[in-house]
Structure formats: C-alpha cells, structure tokens
Motif scaffolding. Structure first.
Motif, PDB file in Angstrom:
ATOM      1  N   UNK A 131     -14.934  -2.622   8.862  1.00 38.38           N
ATOM      2  CA  UNK A 131     -13.737  -3.426   8.772  1.00 38.38           C
ATOM      3  C   UNK A 131     -12.683  -2.752   7.903  1.00 38.38           C
ATOM      4  N   UNK A 132     -13.047  -1.863   7.004  1.00 38.13           N
ATOM      5  CA  UNK A 132     -12.130  -1.272   6.048  1.00 38.13           C
ATOM      6  C   UNK A 132     -10.862  -0.718   6.658  1.00 38.13           C
ATOM      7  N   UNK A 133     -10.981   0.186   7.617  1.00 33.51           N
ATOM      8  CA  UNK A 133      -9.785   0.789   8.204  1.00 33.51           C
ATOM      9  C   UNK A 133      -9.038  -0.199   9.097  1.00 33.51           C
ATOM     10  N   UNK A 134      -9.718  -1.153   9.676  1.00 33.67           N
ATOM     11  CA  UNK A 134      -9.040  -2.166  10.491  1.00 33.67           C
ATOM     12  C   UNK A 134      -8.198  -3.088   9.624  1.00 33.67           C
ATOM     13  N   UNK A 135      -8.646  -3.357   8.404  1.00 35.91           N
ATOM     14  CA  UNK A 135      -7.912  -4.248   7.506  1.00 35.91           C
ATOM     15  C   UNK A 135      -6.586  -3.648   7.073  1.00 35.91           C
ATOM     16  N   UNK A 136      -6.475  -2.320   7.074  1.00 38.52           N
ATOM     17  CA  UNK A 136      -5.233  -1.663   6.665  1.00 38.52           C
ATOM     18  C   UNK A 136      -4.089  -1.998   7.611  1.00 38.52           C
ATOM     19  N   UNK A 137      -4.367  -2.305   8.841  1.00 38.33           N
ATOM     20  CA  UNK A 137      -3.328  -2.600   9.812  1.00 38.33           C
ATOM     21  C   UNK A 137      -3.011  -4.074   9.976  1.00 38.33           C
ATOM     22  N   UNK A 138      -3.568  -4.927   9.157  1.00 40.83           N
ATOM     23  CA  UNK A 138      -3.386  -6.364   9.317  1.00 40.83           C
ATOM     24  C   UNK A 138      -2.105  -6.911   8.689  1.00 40.83           C
ATOM     25  N   UNK A 139      -1.406  -6.126   7.896  1.00 34.76           N
ATOM     26  CA  UNK A 139      -0.213  -6.631   7.228  1.00 34.76           C
ATOM     27  C   UNK A 139      -0.542  -7.508   6.034  1.00 34.76           C
ATOM     28  N   UNK A 140      -1.713  -7.296   5.456  1.00 35.10           N
ATOM     29  CA  UNK A 140      -2.156  -8.060   4.293  1.00 35.10           C
ATOM     30  C   UNK A 140      -2.276  -7.104   3.116  1.00 35.10           C
ATOM     31  N   UNK A 141      -1.782  -7.529   1.970  1.00 39.98           N
ATOM     32  CA  UNK A 141      -1.873  -6.717   0.768  1.00 39.98           C
ATOM     33  C   UNK A 141      -2.998  -7.257  -0.109  1.00 39.98           C
ATOM     34  N   UNK A 142      -3.869  -6.353  -0.541  1.00 37.04           N
ATOM     35  CA  UNK A 142      -5.014  -6.727  -1.372  1.00 37.04           C
ATOM     36  C   UNK A 142      -4.798  -6.171  -2.776  1.00 37.04           C
ATOM     37  N   UNK A 143      -4.847  -7.021  -3.763  1.00 36.17           N
ATOM     38  CA  UNK A 143      -4.716  -6.586  -5.152  1.00 36.17           C
ATOM     39  C   UNK A 143      -5.971  -7.013  -5.897  1.00 36.17           C
ATOM     40  N   UNK A 144      -6.710  -6.022  -6.381  1.00 40.06           N
ATOM     41  CA  UNK A 144      -7.892  -6.290  -7.187  1.00 40.06           C
ATOM     42  C   UNK A 144      -7.471  -6.242  -8.644  1.00 40.06           C
ATOM     43  N   UNK A 145      -7.837  -7.265  -9.388  1.00 43.37           N
ATOM     44  CA  UNK A 145      -7.492  -7.353 -10.798  1.00 43.37           C
ATOM     45  C   UNK A 145      -8.779  -7.209 -11.594  1.00 43.37           C
ATOM     46  N   UNK A 146      -8.781  -6.221 -12.470  1.00 45.11           N
ATOM     47  CA  UNK A 146      -9.956  -5.977 -13.291  1.00 45.11           C
ATOM     48  C   UNK A 146      -9.689  -6.288 -14.748  1.00 45.11           C
ATOM     49  N   UNK A 147     -10.652  -6.875 -15.395  1.00 48.12           N
ATOM     50  CA  UNK A 147     -10.576  -7.101 -16.829  1.00 48.12           C
ATOM     51  C   UNK A 147     -11.982  -7.140 -17.382  1.00 48.12           C
TER      52      UNK A 147
END
Length: 70
Positions: A1-17
C-alpha cells in the motif's frame, strides 16, 4: 500500500515525542529515491508540553504547507 498511498492526495504527518525509536519516521522521505512525498515527520521534543504553542503549531504545519505548493 505504501507507494499507492502517495498518489491519494493525502498528507501524512507523524509527530514524535519522548524517547522512543523514531528513526524510521525521521527517514521516511530522506532518501533521494523516496516515493513518499506526502509524508513528513515533526519532532515535538522529549517534552512537547514545554514547547510554546505557536512554535509547536508552526512546526506541525510547515511540512504541510511545503507539500501544498505546486
């Protein structure tokens, strides 16, 4: 799914703390051949409560703004 998700127009932001192992997230789009242009990582520090609100939210939105530019 990784490369397919890049074309979905969705931005993913991972927040680490904290003190977790965050290298995977930090390096998602670090390589020259990265296919994850819609992924970013924000390091909120070991204690995100100590980061002033304006700096915290600016950090969250900075990568999203860069992704939105054509």
């Amino acid at each position: 799914m990784g490369s397919r998700a890049a074309g979905l127009g969705v931005f993913w932001l991972f927040v680490g703390f904290g003190r977790g192992r965050l290298a995977f997230y930090k390096n998602l789009n670090a390589s020259a051949s990265a296919s994850f242009t819609n992924v970013a990582f924000y390091d909120a520090s070991k204690n995100p409560g100590s980061v002033p609100g304006d700096r915290f939210y600016t950090g969250l939105l900075q990568a999203f703004g860069a992704w939105m530019k054509p």
